[in-house]
Motif scaffolding. Structure first.
Motif, short mmCIF file in Angstrom:
data_model
loop_
_atom_site.label_atom_id
_atom_site.label_comp_id
_atom_site.label_asym_id
_atom_site.label_seq_id
_atom_site.Cartn_x
_atom_site.Cartn_y
_atom_site.Cartn_z
N ASN A 121 26.73 -12.75 -23.92
CA ASN A 121 28.05 -13.28 -23.62
C ASN A 121 28.36 -14.43 -24.57
O ASN A 121 27.56 -15.35 -24.74
CB ASN A 121 28.12 -13.77 -22.17
N PRO A 125 29.04 -19.70 -19.59
CA PRO A 125 29.07 -18.97 -18.31
C PRO A 125 29.62 -19.87 -17.20
O PRO A 125 29.56 -21.10 -17.31
CB PRO A 125 27.60 -18.62 -18.06
N PHE A 129 26.77 -19.00 -12.36
CA PHE A 129 25.97 -18.00 -13.06
C PHE A 129 24.50 -18.38 -12.97
O PHE A 129 24.10 -19.48 -13.34
CB PHE A 129 26.40 -17.93 -14.53
N ILE A 151 32.50 -13.79 -18.16
CA ILE A 151 31.65 -13.50 -17.00
C ILE A 151 32.44 -13.89 -15.76
O ILE A 151 32.94 -15.01 -15.66
CB ILE A 151 30.32 -14.30 -17.04
#
Length: 175
Positions: A121, A125, A129, A151
């Motif tokens: 990613n 995040p 997460f 995300i």
């Protein structure tokens, strides 16, 4: 005879004069009135069918792209060839021991019931997460892995009740 002549003369006069609202002689007016009566409903029906089809197409296209729809890890692996090069949402569980900081983001493994996918990613995040948390990532396949730029963590009330420690952010807030 004068009666017949005057009667016949009035017939001729009537035929040669166009009726009010008609476009020409009586033959043309009667004929086009019949045609218009048949053509007009057909045109209206054809226009209605085209209009309904266009609205249905636009609704399907618009709603299809705006629905909160995702592929699970297992579904994505099974449809890998079809999804290659397309942006879609992938849902999976962040597997413990797989979260690593990488330049510009984070990498982890998203697991399904049978399969796993390596995810990279780009970007920060969300606060919630962490391992053992279900996530939805938005991105595309790149080889056998998945490249994401978003995300999403959104837990249902059932998940929160079953796993209260998994949904508590570092600042103490839930969800």
């Amino acid at each position: 005879m004068s009666e017949a002549g005057s009667h016949g003369g009035s017939r001729s006069a009537t035929r040669s004069r166009p009726e009010a609202g008609s476009h020409g002689g009586s033959r043309s007016g009667a004929h086009s009135g019949t045609r218009r009566g048949t053509r007009h409903p057909l045109r209206l029906a054809a226009f209605g069918v085209v209009l309904v089809a266009a609205v249905a197409f636009l609704l399907a296209k618009g709603l299809g792209s705006s629905l909160d729809y995702f592929e699970t890890v297992d579904q994505a692996v099974a449809q890998h060839a079809m999804l290659e090069g397309k942006t879609f949402r992938l849902e999976g569980l962040v597997l413990p021991g797989t979260v690593h900081q990488v330049p510009g983001g984070v990498s982890f493994v998203a697991g399904g019931s049978k399969h796993k996918i390596d995810v990279v990613n780009h970007g920060s995040p969300p606060q919630l997460f962490q391992p053992d948390v279900p996530v939805v990532v938005v991105g595309h396949f790149s080889g056998n892995g998945f490249v994401s730029d978003q995300i999403i963590i959104d837990h249902t009330a059932q998940y929160i009740a079953a796993h209260p420690q998994r949904v508590r952010a570092p600042n103490g807030s839930v969800r």
